[in-house]
Design an enzyme around this catalytic site. Structure first.
Site, PDB file in Angstrom:
ATOM      1  N   SER A   1     -37.827   9.172 -26.726  1.00 33.48           N
ATOM      2  CA  SER A   1     -37.209   7.836 -26.763  1.00 33.48           C
ATOM      3  C   SER A   1     -38.028   6.725 -26.128  1.00 33.48           C
ATOM      4  CB  SER A   1     -35.825   7.885 -26.104  1.00 33.48           C
ATOM      5  OG  SER A   1     -34.894   8.501 -26.965  1.00 33.48           O
TER       6      SER A   1
ATOM      7  N   LYS B   1     -38.860   3.618 -28.140  1.00 35.24           N
ATOM      8  CA  LYS B   1     -38.003   2.428 -28.251  1.00 35.24           C
ATOM      9  C   LYS B   1     -38.577   1.210 -27.529  1.00 35.24           C
ATOM     10  CE  LYS B   1     -34.087   5.440 -28.973  1.00 35.24           C
ATOM     11  NZ  LYS B   1     -33.166   6.380 -28.334  1.00 35.24           N
TER      12      LYS B   1
ATOM     13  N   SER C   1     -30.039   4.263 -24.793  1.00 30.11           N
ATOM     14  CA  SER C   1     -30.956   4.946 -25.709  1.00 30.11           C
ATOM     15  C   SER C   1     -30.279   5.276 -27.036  1.00 30.11           C
ATOM     16  CB  SER C   1     -31.504   6.227 -25.067  1.00 30.11           C
ATOM     17  OG  SER C   1     -32.709   6.626 -25.676  1.00 30.11           O
TER      18      SER C   1
ATOM     19  N   LYS D   1     -38.170   3.168 -19.401  1.00 32.43           N
ATOM     20  CA  LYS D   1     -37.455   3.866 -20.470  1.00 32.43           C
ATOM     21  C   LYS D   1     -37.630   5.368 -20.311  1.00 32.43           C
ATOM     22  CE  LYS D   1     -34.870   4.161 -24.033  1.00 32.43           C
ATOM     23  NZ  LYS D   1     -34.370   5.450 -23.473  1.00 32.43           N
TER      24      LYS D   1
END
Length: 456
Positions: free
Chosen positions: A66, A69, A122, A238
């Site tokens: 993730s 992103k 997320s 993140k």
């Protein structure tokens, strides 16, 4: 006799020692040794300069999960406004799995709300919907991701989706993720979103209740009550995890004016947090920033290489926002500068870059400021040169507004003067006329009185 020989040998030895020249020892360019970490791949990059302070297998291909992103959100904030309405398609809802916020087909949210869902929770369906909306189509957005990665200098990256779900054709490396993160941090909207601990999405056309979001990054937020990994200098980041990627983590931290980007990949939980903290502590303890414009006073090179600084039309100076990062054991003068001339037209005519310990450590732009001078040379003088005193040219500045005001005052004074002159010169005439008028008025009154008396 023996004593004489001994003293003679001793004297010769002393003379030989005195003749030995002590050569100066050149200081070695010292770079602090980095710590040992558990992760397979990692990097620490200083954001303002792009200097790599630490790396471990930073160019090896890894699945990002993730942290993908970061690229998705950066492209969204660059190519859309926060109040644009994003509609969730059937593909956005049903072609994503894993983490999400349970959106429905036809649900409408603003881009701002989608970005918070993407970066805090997320939410994979938010990533898909953002891609369709921003790119005008899912596939086109993936192309935008790869084009942007190439533009930023990423050489070990291939994106195939906007959310990071497992895909054999979707990979990157720690170094490239640091480059992408560095670009993202230049955007204030991105920084605001990743720095947010909690956010509430208001009711939508499909959900009457509010949706509460909480940042999953445990160095920024005590997600699910876990406070042991909180880091006071963290300003966002993140998280990422899939079974094939392991734990991945991108974290941003600021301290003493220095912004660091840490990327760790192929980790096992909770080592991704422990390693990140270890790397931050190492860098903040061992490195510091220097402002180039404040500390660079001169530069030694051949005059033929310094023509960039000789401009008869405009003053050339250093951009005040440029920095270098050095170990705390070093000083600014230890950095080795080099001038690079710009090939593009504009106010930036070149760049001064610095190296230390075989690493590029930063620099700043050389700019035309607009001030007019005869010549500017940016070089150390090997000998003291006599400065010729140039007589200052007196410049008379003309301001039309003040000229008009001055003329008005002069005209007013002239009118007053003429009036006074006219009054003095004709004083008696005026007095006579006034007296005549007064007499006529009195005569008129007397006449009226006489008429009245006659009537009686």
């Amino acid at each position: 006799m023996k004593n004489r020989k001994r003293w003679g040998s001793l004297l010769i030895g002393i003379i030989c020692l005195l003749q030995i020249q002590v050569l100066p020892v050149q200081a070695e360019e010292y770079w602090p040794e980095g710590p040992q970490i558990a992760g397979d791949s990692a990097i620490i990059m200083e954001a303002s300069t792009g200097t790599v302070l630490y790396e471990k297998n930073s160019h090896e291909h890894c699945y990002p999960a993730s942290i993908t992103k970061i690229m998705t959100s950066m492209l969204a904030v660059k190519n859309s406004s926060l109040d644009e309405e994003v509609t969730f398609s059937k593909d956005a809802v049903y072609k994503t799995e894993g983490s999400g916020i349970s959106r429905d087909i036809g649900e409408v949210m603003t881009m701002k709300e989608c970005l918070y869902g993407l970066m805090l929770e997320s939410a994979n369906e938010c990533g898909y919907a953002i891609a369709e909306h921003t790119g005008g189509g899912y596939d086109n957005f993936v192309k935008m991701m790869n084009d942007e990665a190439k533009r930023l200098g990423c050489k070990d990256t291939q994106f195939n989706n906007p959310h990071g779900l497992p895909d054999e054709n979707h990979w990157t490396c720690a170094y490239d993720m640091a480059l992408i993160s560095r670009e993202a941090l230049k955007n204030d909207i991105f920084r605001m979103i990743v720095n947010t601990r909690r956010y509430t999405i208001p009711p939508t056309n499909k959900h009457q209740e509010e949706t509460y979001l909480s940042n999953h990054h445990k160095m920024r937020n005590n997600y699910k009550g876990d406070e042991q990994y909180l880091y006071e200098y963290c300003i966002g980041g993140k998280t990422g995890f899939t079974s094939v990627a392991g734990s991945t983590l991108v974290t941003f931290a600021e301290k003493d004016g220095m912004t660091l980007i840490c990327v760790v990949m192929r980790e096992t939980s909770p080592n991704h947090y422990i390693d990140t903290r270890t790397l931050f502590d190492y860098c903040f303890e061992n490195f510091q920033l220097w402002n180039v414009a404040e500390h660079e006073k001169s530069f030694e090179q051949e005059s033929s290489e310094n023509k960039i600084f000789e401009n008869e039309d405009s003053f050339v100076g250093l951009n005040k926002e440029g920095f270098v990062v050095l170990p705390k054991a070093a000083v600014f003068e230890d950095a080795k500068p080099k001038i690079k001339k710009s090939k593009e037209a504009g106010s930036v005519i070149g760049k001064i870059v610095y190296k230390y310990a075989d690493r590029q450590i930063g620099g700043t732009d050389i700019e035309i400021t607009g001030a007019k001078v005869s010549e500017f040379k940016f070089q150390k003088q090997k000998e003291d040169l006599k400065e010729e005193k140039v007589p200052e040219k007196k410049v008379v500045r003309i301001n039309v507004k003040y000229i008009i005001l001055g003329v008005g005052v002069i005209l007013l004074l002239a009118a007053i003067g003429i009036g006074i002159y006219y009054f003095v010169d004709n004083f008696y005439l005026i007095k006579y006329k006034m007296e005549s008028r007064r007499q006529r008025r009195n005569s008129f009154k007397e006449m009226k009185v006489k008429r009245w008396r006659r009537r009686r």
